[in-house]
Write an enzyme that holds these catalytic residues in place. Sequence first.
Site, PDB file in Angstrom:
ATOM      1  N   GLY A   1      11.504   4.190   4.531  1.00  0.00           N
ATOM      2  CA  GLY A   1      10.284   3.415   4.759  1.00  0.00           C
ATOM      3  C   GLY A   1      10.657   2.034   5.257  1.00  0.00           C
ATOM      4  O   GLY A   1      11.727   1.520   4.918  1.00  0.00           O
TER       5      GLY A   1
ATOM      6  N   HIS B   1       5.610   0.997  -2.471  1.00  0.00           N
ATOM      7  CA  HIS B   1       6.685   0.040  -2.190  1.00  0.00           C
ATOM      8  C   HIS B   1       6.411  -0.681  -0.860  1.00  0.00           C
ATOM      9  O   HIS B   1       6.507  -1.909  -0.776  1.00  0.00           O
ATOM     10  CB  HIS B   1       8.023   0.795  -2.150  1.00  0.00           C
ATOM     11  CG  HIS B   1       9.204  -0.050  -1.772  1.00  0.00           C
ATOM     12  ND1 HIS B   1      10.215  -0.345  -2.648  1.00  0.00           N
ATOM     13  CD2 HIS B   1       9.537  -0.658  -0.597  1.00  0.00           C
ATOM     14  CE1 HIS B   1      11.116  -1.112  -2.030  1.00  0.00           C
ATOM     15  NE2 HIS B   1      10.726  -1.305  -0.784  1.00  0.00           N
TER      16      HIS B   1
ATOM     17  N   HIS C   1       5.322  -4.798   0.304  1.00  0.00           N
ATOM     18  CA  HIS C   1       5.848  -5.683   1.358  1.00  0.00           C
ATOM     19  C   HIS C   1       4.700  -6.350   2.130  1.00  0.00           C
ATOM     20  O   HIS C   1       4.805  -7.514   2.519  1.00  0.00           O
ATOM     21  CB  HIS C   1       6.706  -4.892   2.345  1.00  0.00           C
ATOM     22  CG  HIS C   1       8.101  -4.630   1.871  1.00  0.00           C
ATOM     23  ND1 HIS C   1       8.982  -5.623   1.525  1.00  0.00           N
ATOM     24  CD2 HIS C   1       8.783  -3.470   1.690  1.00  0.00           C
ATOM     25  CE1 HIS C   1      10.143  -5.090   1.155  1.00  0.00           C
ATOM     26  NE2 HIS C   1      10.047  -3.781   1.241  1.00  0.00           N
TER      27      HIS C   1
END
Length: 165
Positions: free
Chosen positions: A44, A134, A138
């Site tokens: 990712g 996750h 960001h």
Amino acid sequence: MAVLPIVQWPDPRLSQKADPADVDALQSVIPDMFDTMYAAQGRGLAGPQVGVMARVFVMDCGWKEGEPEPRAMLNPVIMASEKVDVIAEEGCLSIPGVLVPVTRPVAVTVQWTSETGEIHMDDFDGFEARCIQHEMDHLAGLVTFDRIDPVLRQELEDTYLADLS
Ligand code: NI
């Protein structure tokens, strides 16, 4: 297509909130984000990690197991989260070499815009649910270090920064 430099923590861009993503404006950078993610052996990669301060990330949770499922999500929103949490160690291409135990809901329902401008909604669990959460962190200016208690954070940060120097 090109492999872009990956922003490394503690670069301040990793602590900034990304702006709403514009499908047209991101057409050229999304292929580069996939190239960068695969070249770095990642699953990712979020916009801010390559200095693109827009709400976009790419993911492919199965490519290392020979089951590629490339997906780009623009302006993702978590519509619902499972009440059950799970803890697992997460790596991050912006904090290389550090695994951080992060607690997150085991499943999420996500709405997002695809790179072709279509709106999608789907349920995710397992590694995909973790990866999406996750990467969405960001976009909110959060890294794994922001998800753990201060004592462990200090310990992991010290180790990471010592390795850098
Ligand atoms: Ni990351």
